[in-house]
Design a protein around this motif. Structure first.
Motif, PDB file in Angstrom:
ATOM      1  N   LYS A  37       0.824  -1.214   0.000  1.00 15.65           N
ATOM      2  CA  LYS A  37       0.000   0.000   0.000  1.00 15.65           C
ATOM      3  C   LYS A  37       0.861   1.269   0.000  1.00 15.65           C
ATOM      4  CE  LYS A  37      -4.490  -1.151   0.614  1.00 15.65           C
ATOM      5  NZ  LYS A  37      -4.883  -1.189  -0.784  1.00 15.65           N
ATOM      6  N   ILE A  38       2.054   1.141   0.546  1.00 15.83           N
ATOM      7  CA  ILE A  38       2.918   2.302   0.788  1.00 15.83           C
ATOM      8  C   ILE A  38       3.098   3.182  -0.457  1.00 15.83           C
ATOM      9  CG2 ILE A  38       4.999   0.846   0.439  1.00 15.83           C
ATOM     10  CD1 ILE A  38       5.159   3.497   3.014  1.00 15.83           C
ATOM     11  N   HIS A  39       3.103   2.549  -1.670  1.00 16.15           N
ATOM     12  CA  HIS A  39       3.378   3.308  -2.892  1.00 16.15           C
ATOM     13  C   HIS A  39       2.246   4.256  -3.289  1.00 16.15           C
ATOM     14  CE1 HIS A  39       6.771   0.633  -3.268  1.00 16.15           C
ATOM     15  NE2 HIS A  39       5.957  -0.383  -3.113  1.00 16.15           N
ATOM     16  N   GLU A  40       1.039   3.995  -2.764  1.00 14.31           N
ATOM     17  CA  GLU A  40      -0.106   4.844  -3.107  1.00 14.31           C
ATOM     18  C   GLU A  40       0.169   6.304  -2.760  1.00 14.31           C
ATOM     19  OE1 GLU A  40      -3.651   3.214  -1.330  1.00 14.31           O
ATOM     20  OE2 GLU A  40      -3.481   1.382  -2.543  1.00 14.31           O
ATOM     21  N   GLU A  41       0.861   6.509  -1.628  1.00 11.32           N
ATOM     22  CA  GLU A  41       1.166   7.884  -1.190  1.00 11.32           C
ATOM     23  C   GLU A  41       2.056   8.607  -2.188  1.00 11.32           C
ATOM     24  OE1 GLU A  41       3.070   7.722   2.660  1.00 11.32           O
ATOM     25  OE2 GLU A  41       1.761   6.047   3.195  1.00 11.32           O
ATOM     26  N   TYR A  42       2.826   7.841  -2.963  1.00 13.79           N
ATOM     27  CA  TYR A  42       3.793   8.444  -3.876  1.00 13.79           C
ATOM     28  C   TYR A  42       3.290   8.476  -5.318  1.00 13.79           C
ATOM     29  CZ  TYR A  42       6.909   7.808   0.084  1.00 13.79           C
ATOM     30  OH  TYR A  42       7.469   7.857   1.335  1.00 13.79           O
ATOM     31  N   GLY A  43       2.131   7.848  -5.583  1.00 17.04           N
ATOM     32  CA  GLY A  43       1.571   7.833  -6.939  1.00 17.04           C
ATOM     33  C   GLY A  43       2.375   6.970  -7.891  1.00 17.04           C
ATOM     34  N   ALA A 167       4.000   2.266 -20.359  1.00 15.51           N
ATOM     35  CA  ALA A 167       3.074   1.141 -20.482  1.00 15.51           C
ATOM     36  C   ALA A 167       1.652   1.696 -20.503  1.00 15.51           C
ATOM     37  CB  ALA A 167       3.250   0.187 -19.312  1.00 15.51           C
ATOM     38  N   VAL A 168       0.712   0.893 -21.002  1.00 14.76           N
ATOM     39  CA  VAL A 168      -0.668   1.372 -21.108  1.00 14.76           C
ATOM     40  C   VAL A 168      -1.262   1.679 -19.729  1.00 14.76           C
ATOM     41  CG1 VAL A 168      -1.570  -0.988 -21.311  1.00 14.76           C
ATOM     42  CG2 VAL A 168      -2.958   0.915 -22.058  1.00 14.76           C
ATOM     43  N   GLY A 169      -0.940   0.864 -18.722  1.00 19.92           N
ATOM     44  CA  GLY A 169      -1.436   1.143 -17.371  1.00 19.92           C
ATOM     45  C   GLY A 169      -0.917   2.474 -16.834  1.00 19.92           C
ATOM     46  N   GLU A 170       0.311   2.798 -17.227  1.00 20.57           N
ATOM     47  CA  GLU A 170       0.879   4.094 -16.826  1.00 20.57           C
ATOM     48  C   GLU A 170       0.097   5.230 -17.459  1.00 20.57           C
ATOM     49  OE1 GLU A 170       5.095   3.089 -17.880  1.00 20.57           O
ATOM     50  OE2 GLU A 170       5.494   4.745 -16.482  1.00 20.57           O
ATOM     51  N   ALA A 171      -0.342   5.023 -18.707  1.00 17.81           N
ATOM     52  CA  ALA A 171      -1.141   6.049 -19.381  1.00 17.81           C
ATOM     53  C   ALA A 171      -2.412   6.293 -18.574  1.00 17.81           C
ATOM     54  CB  ALA A 171      -1.472   5.624 -20.803  1.00 17.81           C
ATOM     55  N   LYS A 177      -3.775  10.989 -12.505  1.00 17.44           N
ATOM     56  CA  LYS A 177      -3.088  11.954 -11.637  1.00 17.44           C
ATOM     57  C   LYS A 177      -3.427  13.387 -12.070  1.00 17.44           C
ATOM     58  CE  LYS A 177       1.419  12.244  -9.407  1.00 17.44           C
ATOM     59  NZ  LYS A 177       2.803  11.759  -9.445  1.00 17.44           N
ATOM     60  N   VAL A 178      -3.404  13.612 -13.404  1.00 16.84           N
ATOM     61  CA  VAL A 178      -3.753  14.933 -13.944  1.00 16.84           C
ATOM     62  C   VAL A 178      -5.188  15.295 -13.542  1.00 16.84           C
ATOM     63  CG1 VAL A 178      -4.158  16.198 -16.103  1.00 16.84           C
ATOM     64  CG2 VAL A 178      -2.159  14.711 -15.894  1.00 16.84           C
ATOM     65  N   LEU A 179      -6.053  14.283 -13.485  1.00 21.47           N
ATOM     66  CA  LEU A 179      -7.466  14.524 -13.162  1.00 21.47           C
ATOM     67  C   LEU A 179      -7.728  14.536 -11.653  1.00 21.47           C
ATOM     68  CD1 LEU A 179      -9.056  12.183 -15.876  1.00 21.47           C
ATOM     69  CD2 LEU A 179      -8.790  14.674 -15.983  1.00 21.47           C
ATOM     70  N   ALA A 185      -5.135   4.614 -11.061  1.00 19.40           N
ATOM     71  CA  ALA A 185      -6.372   5.253 -11.499  1.00 19.40           C
ATOM     72  C   ALA A 185      -7.169   4.430 -12.513  1.00 19.40           C
ATOM     73  CB  ALA A 185      -6.054   6.622 -12.090  1.00 19.40           C
ATOM     74  N   GLY A 186      -6.548   3.384 -13.078  1.00 17.91           N
ATOM     75  CA  GLY A 186      -7.221   2.600 -14.125  1.00 17.91           C
ATOM     76  C   GLY A 186      -8.648   2.187 -13.779  1.00 17.91           C
ATOM     77  N   PRO A 187      -8.843   1.538 -12.620  1.00 23.68           N
ATOM     78  CA  PRO A 187     -10.209   1.076 -12.304  1.00 23.68           C
ATOM     79  C   PRO A 187     -11.227   2.212 -12.234  1.00 23.68           C
ATOM     80  CG  PRO A 187      -8.593  -0.016 -10.895  1.00 23.68           C
ATOM     81  CD  PRO A 187      -7.850   1.039 -11.665  1.00 23.68           C
ATOM     82  N   GLU A 188     -10.836   3.368 -11.670  1.00 28.97           N
ATOM     83  CA  GLU A 188     -11.807   4.461 -11.560  1.00 28.97           C
ATOM     84  C   GLU A 188     -12.095   5.095 -12.921  1.00 28.97           C
ATOM     85  OE1 GLU A 188     -11.203   7.456  -8.535  1.00 28.97           O
ATOM     86  OE2 GLU A 188     -12.983   8.569  -9.239  1.00 28.97           O
TER      87      GLU A 188
END
Ligand code: KG4
Ligand code: ZN
Length: 340
Positions: A37-43, A167-171, A177-179, A185-188
């Motif tokens: 989970k720790i990486h969520e804070e860093y995006g 990668a596509v997931g990064e896109a 993140k911009v939004l 953010a993929g699932p949302e």
């Protein structure tokens, strides 16, 4: 062969998930995963934090995999581990753990290529899921990978297209993140896309020759688009979020499907198997279904828990290599840039 009783432990630690799985012949008995989970804070994934978390998680995760499978270490026939590609610090944790475990138990060690494993996950015995027939095309799409592979047999694969940047997931994640959406953010974006108008906004598709992909331009285009529109209307994102998400999704799926169409034309192969976290996307699933109708494709999507990073896919490759007596030497090392 099937009369044998083979138990293999698979270990995966290439990125930010510590995972272990026990396979009995071709069937998964346990599939344990500790996501960080720790990486969520860093995006995004922070390599140094990832390897530290792997070190903390690996022993309990492996123990739990054995426990849930209802076997002891002594019953294992081999230990399979992800050798690469991935983050070096993360790979080293799984590699050294697997080596010492196999050495201690005096059983074979089996090295697994993570990208092959995403593809061979389709060969796990699972009720309700068909296995593809050779040759087939595999498209692996996730936060770390975007690749089209021609799969001739279990261990004869040719990469025929891959991303030259993101990668596509990064896109998905970077657009999110911009939004102002959370990570990943993929699932949302996918959820909101289903309630929006895919043609509300237009983003140009990148021009990349052949079967390769590029997603970094799209991310920049979305960034400038949002900046321009918010200068005019500070509430632009809030007021149009579903439409923006639908338009991003429409563009991304269009890019993936265009390349798949080209790949089927170039190879004459119409069997398509997808894998990786983005294969959960409702848009890509629908587009594949449409492809079955429109182009006579036969498509395969694995069970979700076997398609994101997991150790069941490492265990199935371990099993297939075990049957071929394809073992690793004990001085094998991790390889961050391992190729298929
Ligand atoms: O395979 P995975 O769990 O991990 C690796 O990246 O290797 O994939 C995670 C990626 C993330 O980028 C996430 O945003 C994306 O998969 N993802 C999705 C969806 N679910 C996960 N992207 C689009 N639509 C989804 N439904
Ligand atoms: Zn992966």
């Amino acid at each position: 062969m099937s009369s044998q009783n083979i138990y293999i432990l698979g270990i995966e630690s290439s990125c930010d998930d510590t995972a272990a799985s026990v396979i009995h012949n071709g069937k998964i008995l346990s599939n344990v995963i500790a996501s960080q989970k720790i990486h969520e804070e860093y995006g995004g994934v922070v390599p140094e934090l990832a390897s530290r978390a792997h070190q903390q998680n690996i022993v309990p995760v492996v123990n739990q995999a054995l426990e849930r499978a209802g076997i002891t270490k002594a019953q294992l026939h081999a230990v399979a581990f992800t050798r690469g590609p991935g983050l070096m610090g993360s790979l080293l944790v799984g590699t050294s753990f697997a080596k010492s475990l196999a050495y201690g138990l005096n059983i074979p060690l089996i090295d697994v290529n993570h990208m092959q494993a995403h593809i061979l996950a389709h060969f796990i015995d699972e009720e309700g899921f068909d296995k593809p027939e050779f040759p087939f095309l595999a498209m692996t799409i996730s936060g770390g990978h975007t690749q089209i592979v021609k799969v001739n047999s279990y261990f004869n694969m040719d990469v025929i297209g891959e991303t030259i940047d993101d990668a596509v997931g990064e896109a998905y994640d970077k657009s999110g993140k911009v939004l102002g959406l959370g990570y990943p953010a993929g699932p949302e974006i996918d959820k909101r896309a289903q309630q929006g108008n895919p043609k509300a906004f237009q983003f140009t598709k990148p021009k990349v020759d052949g079967l390769n992909f590029s997603f970094s331009g799209l991310k920049t285009a979305i960034l400038y688009f949002v900046k321009r529109e918010t200068d005019k209307n500070p509430n632009f994102v809030k007021e149009n979020l579903n439409d923006i998400c639908a338009s991003i999704q429409y563009t991304i799926i269009g890019i993936l499907i265009d390349k798949l169409k080209l790949a089927t034309r170039e190879t004459g192969i119409k069997q398509i198997a997808i894998g990786g976290g983005v294969s959960a996307n409702s848009g890509i699933r629908q587009a594949l279904k449409d492809g079955e109708q429109k182009f006579g494709w036969k498509t395969y999507v694995p069970k979700f828990e076997f398609t994101t990073d997991n150790a069941a896919m490492i265990a199935i490759v371990g099993y297939l290599k075990y049957l071929e007596n394809d073992f690793a030497a004990h001085d094998i090392t991790a390889s961050a840039r391992l190729k298929i």
